[in-house]
Design an enzyme around this catalytic site. Structure first.
Site, PDB file in Angstrom:
ATOM      1  N   LYS A   1       7.014  -6.681   1.378  1.00  4.40           N
ATOM      2  CA  LYS A   1       6.565  -7.174   0.072  1.00  4.40           C
ATOM      3  C   LYS A   1       7.721  -7.362  -0.902  1.00  4.40           C
ATOM      4  O   LYS A   1       7.822  -8.397  -1.573  1.00  4.40           O
ATOM      5  CB  LYS A   1       5.547  -6.185  -0.499  1.00  4.40           C
ATOM      6  N   THR A   2       8.603  -6.356  -1.005  1.00  9.57           N
ATOM      7  CA  THR A   2       9.702  -6.430  -1.965  1.00  9.57           C
ATOM      8  C   THR A   2      10.648  -7.570  -1.616  1.00  9.57           C
ATOM      9  O   THR A   2      11.154  -8.269  -2.502  1.00  9.57           O
ATOM     10  CB  THR A   2      10.478  -5.097  -1.994  1.00  9.57           C
TER      11      THR A   2
ATOM     12  N   ASP B   1       3.596  -7.680  -9.321  1.00 11.23           N
ATOM     13  CA  ASP B   1       3.667  -6.786  -8.167  1.00 11.23           C
ATOM     14  C   ASP B   1       2.515  -5.779  -8.219  1.00 11.23           C
ATOM     15  O   ASP B   1       2.005  -5.470  -9.294  1.00 11.23           O
ATOM     16  CB  ASP B   1       5.010  -6.051  -8.189  1.00 11.23           C
ATOM     17  N   GLU B   2       2.110  -5.261  -7.074  1.00  8.33           N
ATOM     18  CA  GLU B   2       1.058  -4.228  -6.984  1.00  8.33           C
ATOM     19  C   GLU B   2      -0.199  -4.639  -7.764  1.00  8.33           C
ATOM     20  O   GLU B   2      -0.758  -3.863  -8.548  1.00  8.33           O
ATOM     21  CB  GLU B   2       1.579  -2.872  -7.488  1.00  8.33           C
TER      22      GLU B   2
ATOM     23  N   ARG C   1       2.196   5.828   6.255  1.00  7.38           N
ATOM     24  CA  ARG C   1       3.509   6.333   5.824  1.00  7.38           C
ATOM     25  C   ARG C   1       4.381   6.649   7.030  1.00  7.38           C
ATOM     26  O   ARG C   1       5.592   6.808   6.898  1.00  7.38           O
ATOM     27  CB  ARG C   1       3.368   7.617   4.986  1.00  7.38           C
TER      28      ARG C   1
ATOM     29  N   GLN D   1      -4.667  -0.714  -0.207  1.00  9.73           N
ATOM     30  CA  GLN D   1      -3.889   0.372  -0.814  1.00  9.73           C
ATOM     31  C   GLN D   1      -4.243   0.559  -2.290  1.00  9.73           C
ATOM     32  O   GLN D   1      -3.435   1.086  -3.062  1.00  9.73           O
ATOM     33  CB  GLN D   1      -2.389   0.105  -0.657  1.00  9.73           C
TER      34      GLN D   1
END
Length: 709
Positions: free
Chosen positions: A32-33, A220-221, A596, A251
């Site tokens: 994503k980043t 973002d997010e 994770r 998420q």
């Protein structure tokens, strides 16, 4: 020139699709980043906009800073470009209000109230309205006002639907609170967003100025946005329509902060021509872990259809461990960590995740016992938490009435209207007479103006007299009841709910001391806690296992991940029984926990667990059952060995434990104190010298969790 060849097909499409509305559904570990930074760099490289014409919104200053640096490394050797409008929602709103705040009642030099300032403003507003803080909790009021502002509900609207004593009190306080802010030329964090939306809605000139300026908007997010953030972005994007939001509905785990999953799920309704790009290739985890995560989250109805995949086919099976109890759980986790450490795995590549902060206590004690370095991320060590230190201070004061440090900590907790200056004067007067402060207040309190001081001293005296009649757990319950400490926390906020859970966990610790005669457990308990605190305060190695809640773990990754407490009522949390709608968020939380892990995942549940001082049998979490069986390997505690070591379960009502056959000189094992040697023994008591800091203990022979070695 940007090298777009390093991007996969979907990532590249997300970077190069610059016109119109774009929804990038970026699964866990899907890059994503990279997409965000490459997209901004691409817009700048292609000269589609100047830096000041790009609005990039993140949720943390750290993320914004990293974004600028990475973009700089992509398009220039001279460092990051100036991106004046890259930052958090709040930082961007501050810039807008510094420029145009006068239109919504703020001058350019307005102050921003932090949480302590906000709470103080609420209390002052309550004082003006003669609303007692005993009747209405100021923190709960502040939480209600914050939630209202995030939903764009002003005081007038709130008054329209307020029902019941608490909401009617908030309805009266809310306008007074706002008035206090304006009189001080101040805004709280929620105002920063609310006032910007109000500014954009009501001032055509300002709205058009920013709509024309921001040719490209990136968020973002997006799954973590609340209603007021959603409105702000929609208003700013209304002219050019070049809005790109990146997020993952799977998420979305921050509903308790006001985030709403509806924003990302209804993006295509808001922008019917939107292009949806799914990033489903995962660069973090093995296919075993991804398939397990899908097995859990795919059962949610409110989600977009997507499934992560990876080139890392196969992988280690997921270990599901059934522990005998919470201590076996902690021991197994730490023992396994010691094993993988010997195999070359660095401690910093390992994380232990749990649903609630209170669960850290057993783990912390076992890490300390086995001398394995750990760190708490996004939280505070159990015995350093405010509520735990408060209760311990009450106990310390009962045990030693000359402990003025403990007295200063709790004399106004919960609030009793006793100021620090008044207390210090009483302490000085007591020292002049050579008595404890409590003794002074009992003897000379009638001469003092503040009767609350005398009432506090009488309360301590009463509990001190009961101290030697009660087992430790009963004494703590007496303290909590008479001081109304727990009652003062019952305001419905998630913060105080966590504090109550921690206090109840302290009762579980106290239940260990049931083997001691009434009054005898307190000194041992306080001594052992202080020794634990001393160990904790030692300098920690930076190479340490990470302990944290699943919420705090979002965005992080580790080679090996242990998820503990995978039981019904714990994970998923018990609140799903009263509010089934929360089950989907709990399922998303489990998905976050699982994803994770890069290579190894352990899911641990206990057959029974000490909950708040009483032992309960627990069903295995439905989330473990959702993991396809062929992906797992099951491991069960050695029930015989665990049972021999687990005599703390005597309070289950079973009375068949055989009498301990030991003599002077024998070696014995205690569940908590470890190995020791018997110094003396009779029909009811055994005296044992334990290794290390624990020293000599006198224990009830037939009740203590002892076994002969």
């Amino acid at each position: 020139m940007l090298n777009l060849d390093i991007l996969n097909i979907e990532q590249r499409a997300a970077v190069e699709t610059t016109d119109g509305a774009v929804l990038v559904l970026a699964g866990a570990g899907s890059g994503k980043t990279r997409v965000l930074t490459y997209r901004i760099a691409y817009i700048l490289q292609e000269k589609l906009a100047y830096p000041e014409e790009i609005l990039a919104v993140t949720f943390t200053n750290k993320a914004a800073g990293e974004m600028k640096v990475r973009i700089g490394s992509l398009i220039s050797e001279s460092g990051a470009p100036k991106l004046p409008w890259a930052g958090t929602f709040h930082s961007i709103c501050v810039k807008m209000l510094r420029a145009y705040g006068e239109y919504v009642g703020l001058s350019k030099t307005f102050s921003i109230y932090d949480p302590a300032d906000q709470l103080d403003a609420v209390k002052k507003s309550m004082d003006k309205l003669n609303i007692s803080q005993k009747d209405v909790n100021p923190r709960a009021v502040l939480g209600a006002i914050s939630s209202s502002k995030n939903e764009m509900i002003d005081p007038e609207k709130y008054q329209g639907f307020a029902q019941g004593y608490f909401e009617e009190s908030v309805a009266a306080i809310y306008p007074k609170y706002n008035q206090h802010l304006r009189e001080n030329n101040a805004a709280d964090f929620d105002d920063l967003l609310l006032l910007v939306v109000k500014l954009l809605q009501e001032n055509n000139q300002v709205r058009e100025r920013y709509q024309k300026q921001f040719k490209y908007i990136l968020v973002d997010e997006y799954q973590d946005t609340n209603h007021v953030q959603y409105l702000m972005v929609k208003l700013l994007a209304a002219l050019n329509g070049n809005i790109c939001v990146v997020g993952d509905d799977d998420q979305s785990i921050y509903a308790f902060r006001g985030a709403t999953i509806k924003n990302i799920l209804s993006f295509e309704k808001d922008y019917p021509q939107a292009k949806v790009i799914k990033l489903e290739q995962n660069y973090r985890s093995t296919s075993v872990i991804l398939d397990a995560a899908y097995g859990v989250v795919s059962k949610n109805k409110n989600r977009t259809a997507k499934k992560l995949w990876t080139d890392k086919d196969g992988g280690n099976k997921i270990v599901i461990y059934k522990a005998f109890d919470e201590r076996d759980e902690a021991k197994w986790v730490v023992n396994r960590i010691r094993e993988v450490q010997k195999e070359g795995v660095a401690l910093e590549d390992i994380a232990v995740l749990y649903r609630t902060n209170a669960q850290s206590r057993n783990l912390e004690e076992e890490f300390l016992h086995q001398a394995v370095q750990y760190k708490i991320v996004g939280g505070v060590r159990f015995y350093e938490r405010k509520e735990i230190k408060d209760v311990l201070a009450y106990l310390q004061l009962l045990y030693n009435q000359k402990n003025d440090t403990a007295l200063l900590r709790v004399i106004n907790v919960p609030r009793r209207g006793i100021g620090p200056k008044t207390v210090e004067e009483a302490i000085d007067a007591a020292r002049e007479r050579g008595v404890s402060t409590i003794e002074y207040l009992l003897q000379f309190g009638q001469n003092l103006q503040n009767r609350k001081l005398v009432e506090f001293a009488q309360l301590i005296q009463y509990m001190n007299l009961r101290m030697n009649e009660m087992h430790l757990i009963d004494l703590i319950n007496l303290v909590l009841e008479r001081t109304e400490y727990v009652k003062s926390l019952q305001d419905g906020t998630s913060e105080n709910e966590a504090r109550i859970e921690n206090i109840k966990e302290l009762l579980s610790v106290a239940s260990r001391y049931a083997e001691y005669a009434p009054g005898a457990g307190l000194s041992t308990f306080l001594e052992e806690i202080s020794l634990l605190e001393e160990t904790v305060s030692a300098e920690q190695d930076p190479h340490a296992v990470t302990l944290m809640t699943v919420h705090a773990a979002k965005g992080l990754e580790f080679t090996q991940v242990f998820v503990v407490g995978m039981e019904e009522g714990l994970f998923p949390h018990s609140r799903v029984y009263t509010n089934p709608a929360e089950l989907e968020e709990e399922r998303r939380l489990a998905y976050v926990a699982i994803t994770r892990a890069r290579d190894y995942l352990y899911l641990i549940h206990a057959d029974s667990r000490l909950y708040f001082g009483s032992r309960q049998q627990n069903m295995i979490s439905r989330f473990i059952e959702d993991v396809p069986e062929h992906l797992t390997v099951r491991n069960v505690a050695n029930q015989i060995n665990s049972f021999e070591e687990g005599w703390e379960d005597f309070d289950d009502g079973w009375t068949g434990k055989p009498s301990l056959q030991i003599k002077v000189g024998d070696k014995v094992q205690h569940e908590y104190f470890g190995t020791g040697q018997v110094l003396a023994v009779d029909d009811s008591l055994v005296k044992v010298r334990f290794a290390g800091v624990y020293g000599v203990k006198e224990l009830a022979k037939d009740l203590a969790p002892l076994r002969k070695v």
